[in-house]
Design a protein around this motif. Structure first.
Motif, mmCIF file in Angstrom:
data_model
loop_
_atom_site.group_PDB
_atom_site.id
_atom_site.type_symbol
_atom_site.label_atom_id
_atom_site.label_comp_id
_atom_site.label_asym_id
_atom_site.label_seq_id
_atom_site.Cartn_x
_atom_site.Cartn_y
_atom_site.Cartn_z
ATOM 1 N N LEU A 58 0.820 -1.209 0.000
ATOM 2 C CA LEU A 58 0.000 0.000 0.000
ATOM 3 C C LEU A 58 0.854 1.261 0.000
ATOM 4 O O LEU A 58 2.023 1.229 0.368
ATOM 5 C CB LEU A 58 -0.991 0.004 1.158
ATOM 6 N N ALA A 59 0.243 2.334 -0.462
ATOM 7 C CA ALA A 59 0.915 3.629 -0.497
ATOM 8 C C ALA A 59 -0.027 4.678 0.067
ATOM 9 O O ALA A 59 -1.250 4.537 -0.031
ATOM 10 C CB ALA A 59 1.298 3.991 -1.922
ATOM 11 N N GLU A 60 0.549 5.686 0.701
ATOM 12 C CA GLU A 60 -0.254 6.812 1.168
ATOM 13 C C GLU A 60 0.395 8.116 0.723
ATOM 14 O O GLU A 60 1.622 8.232 0.702
ATOM 15 C CB GLU A 60 -0.403 6.792 2.704
ATOM 16 N N VAL A 61 -0.439 9.066 0.369
ATOM 17 C CA VAL A 61 0.030 10.408 0.055
ATOM 18 C C VAL A 61 -0.702 11.369 0.996
ATOM 19 O O VAL A 61 -1.936 11.362 1.053
ATOM 20 C CB VAL A 61 -0.257 10.791 -1.409
ATOM 21 N N ALA A 62 0.062 12.149 1.744
ATOM 22 C CA ALA A 62 -0.527 13.138 2.648
ATOM 23 C C ALA A 62 -0.425 14.510 2.013
ATOM 24 O O ALA A 62 0.613 14.861 1.442
ATOM 25 C CB ALA A 62 0.199 13.130 3.991
ATOM 26 N N GLU A 63 -1.504 15.269 2.116
ATOM 27 C CA GLU A 63 -1.501 16.651 1.627
ATOM 28 C C GLU A 63 -1.658 17.562 2.826
ATOM 29 O O GLU A 63 -2.614 17.432 3.597
ATOM 30 C CB GLU A 63 -2.648 16.855 0.637
ATOM 31 N N ILE A 64 -0.715 18.483 3.002
ATOM 32 C CA ILE A 64 -0.691 19.309 4.217
ATOM 33 C C ILE A 64 -0.466 20.784 3.869
ATOM 34 O O ILE A 64 -0.087 21.126 2.756
ATOM 35 C CB ILE A 64 0.436 18.865 5.179
ATOM 36 N N SER A 65 -0.703 21.617 4.865
ATOM 37 C CA SER A 65 -0.205 22.985 4.791
ATOM 38 C C SER A 65 0.347 23.326 6.171
ATOM 39 O O SER A 65 0.103 22.611 7.140
ATOM 40 C CB SER A 65 -1.328 23.957 4.403
ATOM 41 N N ILE A 66 1.126 24.404 6.211
ATOM 42 C CA ILE A 66 1.689 24.831 7.489
ATOM 43 C C ILE A 66 1.056 26.160 7.847
ATOM 44 O O ILE A 66 1.050 27.100 7.048
ATOM 45 C CB ILE A 66 3.222 25.012 7.402
ATOM 46 N N ASP A 67 0.506 26.194 9.055
ATOM 47 C CA ASP A 67 -0.162 27.409 9.487
ATOM 48 C C ASP A 67 0.395 27.798 10.847
ATOM 49 O O ASP A 67 0.256 27.049 11.814
ATOM 50 C CB ASP A 67 -1.682 27.142 9.559
ATOM 51 N N ALA A 68 1.031 28.942 10.903
ATOM 52 C CA ALA A 68 1.624 29.444 12.148
ATOM 53 C C ALA A 68 2.521 28.390 12.802
ATOM 54 O O ALA A 68 2.466 28.147 14.004
ATOM 55 C CB ALA A 68 0.529 29.894 13.120
ATOM 56 N N GLY A 69 3.320 27.749 11.988
ATOM 57 C CA GLY A 69 4.292 26.796 12.519
ATOM 58 C C GLY A 69 3.715 25.451 12.893
ATOM 59 O O GLY A 69 4.419 24.592 13.429
ATOM 60 N N ALA A 70 2.431 25.222 12.612
ATOM 61 C CA ALA A 70 1.819 23.929 12.930
ATOM 62 C C ALA A 70 1.311 23.293 11.640
ATOM 63 O O ALA A 70 0.936 23.993 10.697
ATOM 64 C CB ALA A 70 0.673 24.116 13.910
ATOM 65 N N VAL A 71 1.300 21.967 11.630
ATOM 66 C CA VAL A 71 0.866 21.268 10.425
ATOM 67 C C VAL A 71 -0.648 21.098 10.435
ATOM 68 O O VAL A 71 -1.255 20.858 11.475
ATOM 69 C CB VAL A 71 1.573 19.893 10.299
ATOM 70 N N LYS A 72 -1.241 21.267 9.265
ATOM 71 C CA LYS A 72 -2.648 20.897 9.095
ATOM 72 C C LYS A 72 -2.689 19.849 7.997
ATOM 73 O O LYS A 72 -2.212 20.070 6.893
ATOM 74 C CB LYS A 72 -3.482 22.119 8.722
ATOM 75 N N VAL A 73 -3.245 18.693 8.324
ATOM 76 C CA VAL A 73 -3.339 17.612 7.343
ATOM 77 C C VAL A 73 -4.695 17.722 6.659
ATOM 78 O O VAL A 73 -5.738 17.624 7.304
ATOM 79 C CB VAL A 73 -3.188 16.236 8.017
ATOM 80 N N HIS A 74 -4.671 17.978 5.349
ATOM 81 C CA HIS A 74 -5.924 18.173 4.617
ATOM 82 C C HIS A 74 -6.492 16.870 4.090
ATOM 83 O O HIS A 74 -7.699 16.670 4.095
ATOM 84 C CB HIS A 74 -5.700 19.141 3.446
ATOM 85 N N LYS A 75 -5.588 16.024 3.606
ATOM 86 C CA LYS A 75 -6.097 14.846 2.913
ATOM 87 C C LYS A 75 -5.068 13.731 2.960
ATOM 88 O O LYS A 75 -3.862 13.987 2.881
ATOM 89 C CB LYS A 75 -6.397 15.226 1.453
ATOM 90 N N ILE A 76 -5.554 12.516 3.090
ATOM 91 C CA ILE A 76 -4.675 11.358 2.939
ATOM 92 C C ILE A 76 -5.306 10.424 1.918
ATOM 93 O O ILE A 76 -6.471 10.021 2.057
ATOM 94 C CB ILE A 76 -4.423 10.650 4.285
ATOM 95 N N THR A 77 -4.540 10.145 0.875
ATOM 96 C CA THR A 77 -5.001 9.227 -0.166
ATOM 97 C C THR A 77 -4.261 7.913 0.031
ATOM 98 O O THR A 77 -3.035 7.913 0.196
ATOM 99 C CB THR A 77 -4.673 9.785 -1.565
ATOM 100 N N CYS A 78 -5.006 6.824 0.033
ATOM 101 C CA CYS A 78 -4.371 5.530 0.264
ATOM 102 C C CYS A 78 -4.748 4.575 -0.860
ATOM 103 O O CYS A 78 -5.928 4.418 -1.188
ATOM 104 C CB CYS A 78 -4.818 4.971 1.612
ATOM 105 N N VAL A 79 -3.743 3.958 -1.455
ATOM 106 C CA VAL A 79 -3.965 2.959 -2.500
ATOM 107 C C VAL A 79 -3.496 1.612 -1.965
ATOM 108 O O VAL A 79 -2.392 1.503 -1.431
ATOM 109 C CB VAL A 79 -3.204 3.338 -3.789
#
Ligand code: FES
Ligand code: FES
Lengths: 713, 157
Positions: free
Chosen positions: A583-604
């Motif tokens: 399996l594989a996962e792709v995480a989509e994130i952004s950084i806001d005020a030095g903290a991570v926000k995880v928007h999406k995880i796609t898993c195949v």
């Protein structure tokens, strides 16, 4: 790569070492319904160890794996029903008793773990269903005086070529007396009617109206309730205690000292808890009185630097390859301890009468539960019956049986059934935690920047050694996934240094995968960066001879839109093989005020042939949530030998409002069924941390992400 | 003796008035659908309605409940016919299932107040209910589905 798998070897060894592996249990074919009589060799309509058909056409399937959310109470009956030619909607489920027939061949014990329930049942239960169908067919043929070939099974009945029909219920008693046919032919995949369908879970209705019975819900006539005071220091014990106040409180029946601590037994649980708080106990804090995280870390560091290690895998000449390299890259990764924290705290109900004991317990290891109670009571194991309840989450915690002996002793002491229930604080502070680990990695490139060597060295306390202290097995459960390194590199070393720290550790969902995948897949990105190649291309280039892995990687890249991202968003990738699943996962994130926000995880996922895709999807999703909780916050810390986390305020887990979008893609596959309950947990941390590095240039080499500052370097 | 109204039945309970409602329901009344998860109002497993308002029964003492109407998961419907139960079954929401009584009671209170909640409304209303199995996406989808069913039936939750 390794056959049988390291996990199988380890868990089989530990069972053998505690003397339950081959326990010749007479209950193999005696199938007491709850509260029923034991020792009945064969009931009417009992076709085999997994199946009973009543004269009323009722179909009861005994499921020998524990239902803890992963769907075995649906998937396993589906396998049997496929060959039996019945639908599953009306099937009744009973948990199997302790018995040889129910040993998980993948684990060497009656164990629900290692994500192999379906793999173990795949041939076993289909064969059981086919055998039963043939016995029913023969019974019908006898009634009609024709040969079985002139009959066929259809939807719970046998039909003759001449249009006659007898229901399974009418035939079951006669069929059960017939010999069990051997070498039965199973259906081809193209003929499956149930397998591969997203059928509704059989346990869902009882889980939406409060009627599902978990261990904590067991009610027995005359039952009392127990609360247990344990020493907050791991490994500590009670030196002496004064129970005079507690003893005089309303409802209190008895105060009892046992190896786990001091127990209060009362009419109601609240009374037991209140009285427990009034116990005056002086504790012997034992050997861990000064233990803390800094000490644990220092011990692991020393051990990593000392460099003495057991070899788990050696391809080519990694030492030479590293020495003669054009370029070397090295890094050290660090993993914290974690708690299981299932929603249902540990509990066990015991009913001891004379020389017999009945246990009602959510356990992942029926034989170990039986042995634990038997040893505490001084009984032979076969005097203990185990009724496995539904389980409100386990994640490996209920492979351990530490909460069982006290319940048995309590019942013995008061001569009535007793339910022992831990509080959340008891549960959090007395877990068998995921072990901490320090992992040193090195990679070597030649002049063309081709990766020529991979050296992986982990130091960690052993889980397996707890069950077999003499174990020098390099395939320890903290390591097995690292030895699975599947990228094609000519020189590979995978090494282990065992470093104990005085605490007992346990198996946590995705076990070694969750430890090692973080280091392996983050370091793969570091190597890609050193070679100035995109992480996706770097991996792809090392998988030329691995079509299954390549396909999963390519699908993940495509589905997750790797290489493109909204402004301010970044993506990170991880790939893994575990439990026969790729399996594989792709995480989509952004950084806001030095903290991570995880928007999406796609898993195949390529988990081989699927039994119930809807359940698989929920397991993958749930695993991602579990993995994201520990990636962001999971951290058990110890001070003066005491775990500092006590409840969900200090051991934070993901909540509804913190959920990313999760997208799961299941690939159709001809491979044998792989495991699905655990693997998706492990890829979250590397995928998220790789995305963070893409966003900030900062490489996180320690978990959890927690409050680490994530500004651009 | 304390008088209690649970799922429209009036009962008399002989228990320490300080006993949390959770343990009154579970131990004294044998209504074990309501679950114990943390004992500190941190997980939502013990959620019931008090006069229609969701509360964490692990921290509500018995004497605070006298004269009020308690609704538990067992009282959500007699036959799994509540729109949320239908949606939960349709989407196969539960995994281990342990948190689901609390999830359903929180969701039921939400739908009562807001029959057509947005994603953000759902997240806000459900943030107090932990699911260690990670069923959150299906819960959210099932609440939307229940809202649809509700609209179609023209009834009120
Ligand atoms: S048990 Fe009441 S909120 Fe957790
Ligand atoms: S379904 Fe298991 S905790 Fe929510």
């Amino acid at each position: 790569m390794h056959s049988p798998s390291p996990a199988a070897i380890n868990r089989r060894d530990f069972l053998a070492s505690v003397g339950v592996g081959g326990a010749g249990l007479v209950l193999a074919l005696s199938l007491p319904a709850r509260g029923g009589a034991a020792g009945v060799r064969k009931a009417a309509g009992e076709l085999n160890a997994w199946l009973r058909i009543g004269a009323d056409n009722s179909i009861t399937v005994l499921v020998d794996r524990s239902e803890m959310g992963q769907g075995v109470y649906t998937a396993l009956p589906m396998l049997l029903a496929e060959e039996l030619e019945v639908g599953i909607a009306a099937i009744r489920i009973i948990s199997a008793p302790v018995g040889d027939a129910y040993v998980n061949q993948g684990n060497g014990g009656q164990i629900t773990g290692t994500s192999n329930s379906v793999a173990d049942a795949w041939l076993k239960l289909r064969t059981a269903g086919a055998q039963a169908r043939l016995m029913l067919t023969s019974a019908a043929a006898q009634v009609w005086g024709i040969v079985p070939d002139q009959c066929h099974a259809e939807n719970g009945s046998i039909q003759s070529a001449h249009g006659k029909s007898l229901s399974y219920g009418e035939l079951a008693a006669a069929a059960a007396k017939l010999p069990v046919p051997q070498n039965v032919k199973l259906k081809e995949r193209a003929d499956f009617k149930l397998i591969g369908q997203s059928l509704p879970r059989l346990d869902t209705p009882s889980k939406v109206d409060g009627s599902a019975e978990f261990g904590i819900d067991v009610k027995l006539p005359g039952m009392l309730h127990a609360a247990l005071a344990q020493c907050a220091t791991l490994g500590g014990s009670a030196q002496s205690f004064d129970a005079s106040t507690a003893q005089a409180m309303p409802g209190v029946r008895k105060v009892l000292s046992c190896a786990s601590g001091i127990m209060v037994i009362a009419d109601h649980y609240w009374q037991a808890i209140k009285a427990r708080d009034e116990l005056k106990i002086s504790w012997d804090h034992g050997a861990n009185a000064k233990l803390d995280n800094a000490g644990i870390r220092a011990a692991l560091h020393k051990s990593l630097l000392a460099g003495k290690s057991l070899s788990a895998r050696k391809d080519g000449d990694p030492v030479q390859a590293l020495k003669g390299a054009h370029k070397n890259v090295s890094a050290v990764y660090e993993l914290p301890m974690l708690a299981h924290a299932p929603m249902e705290p540990m509990n066990c109900t015991a009913d001891v009468r004379g020389d017999r004991c009945d246990l009602y317990v959510g356990t992942q290891a029926q034989q170990l539960a039986q042995s634990a109670a038997a040893a505490a009571l001084g009984l032979a194991p076969e005097k203990v019956r185990v009724f496995t309840t539904l389980i409100g989450g386990a994640f490996g915690r209920r492979l351990d049986t530490d909460f069982i002996p006290a319940a048995a002793l309590a019942s013995q002491a008061v001569g009535r059934p007793v339910k022992l229930l831990w509080t959340r604080e008891d549960d959090m502070m007395h877990d068998f935690y995921r072990p901490p680990a320090l992992i040193g990695l090195s990679g070597a490139f030649d002049a063309q920047m081709k990766l020529t060597a991979w050296d992986f060295h982990t130091t960690s306390p052993s889980i397996t050694a707890r069950f077999d202290p003499t174990s020098k097995d390099p395939f320890d459960s903290v390591l097995e996934a690292a030895a699975n390194y599947f990228y094609v590199v000519p020189n590979v070393a995978v090494r282990y240094t065992r470093q104990e720290v005085g605490v007992d550790f346990g198996y946590l969902r995705s076990v070694s995968n969750a430890i090692n995948c973080f280091a392996v897949e983050c370091f793969m990105d570091e190597l890609a960066a050193a070679a100035d190649v995109k992480p996706y291309d770097f991996r792809h280039g090392l998988l030329a001879s691995k079509p299954r892995h390549r396909r999963v990687l390519e699908e993940a890249g495509r589905r997750a839109g790797l290489g493109e991202a909204a402004p301010g968003h970044f993506k990170g990738l991880a790939l893994m093989e575990a439990y026969g699943t790729v399996l594989a996962e792709v995480a989509e994130i952004s950084i806001d005020a030095g903290a991570v926000k995880v928007h999406k995880i796609t898993c195949v996922v390529d988990c081989g042939q699927m039994v119930n895709p809807k359940i698989i999807e929920s397991q993958v999703e749930g695993g991602i949530v579990f993995g994201l909780s520990s990636t962001l916050w999971g951290d058990i810390t110890i001070s003066k030998g005491q775990v500092q986390q006590t409840n969900f305020n200090t051991y934070r887990v993901l909540r509804a409002n913190e959920m990313p979008i999760i997208e799961v893609h299941l690939l159709s596959s001809d491979e044998p069924p792989g495991g699905i309950g655990e693997p998706s947990v492990a890829l979250v941390a590397p995928a998220v941390c790789n995305a963070i590095c893409a966003a900030t240039g900062r490489r996180l080499r320690a978990l959890p992400i927690g409050t680490q500052q994530l500004t651009r370097t | 003796m304390i008088k209690l109204n649970v799922n429209s039945t009036v009962l008399e309970i002989d228990a320490d008035p300080e006993t949390p409602l959770l343990w009154v329901l579970r131990d004294h009344l044998g209504m074990t659908g309501t679950k114990f998860g943390c004992g500190k109002a941190m997980c939502g497993a013990c959620t019931v309605h008090l006069d229609g308002v969701p509360v964490r029964s692990c921290l509500v003492p018995l004497n605070a409940v006298e004269g009020k109407a308690v609704t538990t998961i067992e009282g959500l419907s007699a036959d799994r016919s509540h729109v949320l139960q239908k949606a939960w079954i349709e989407l196969d929401v539960p995994q281990c299932g342990y948190c689901q009584s609390g999830q359903l009671m929180s969701a039921a209170a939400l739908l009562n107040a807001n029959p057509d909640p947005s994603d953000a409304d759902i997240d806000a209303a459900m943030a107090g209910n932990i699911c260690r199995c990670g069923t959150y996406s299906r819960i959210r989808a099932a609440v939307h589905r229940a809202a649809e069913l509700l609209k179609a039936s023209g009834a009120h939750a």
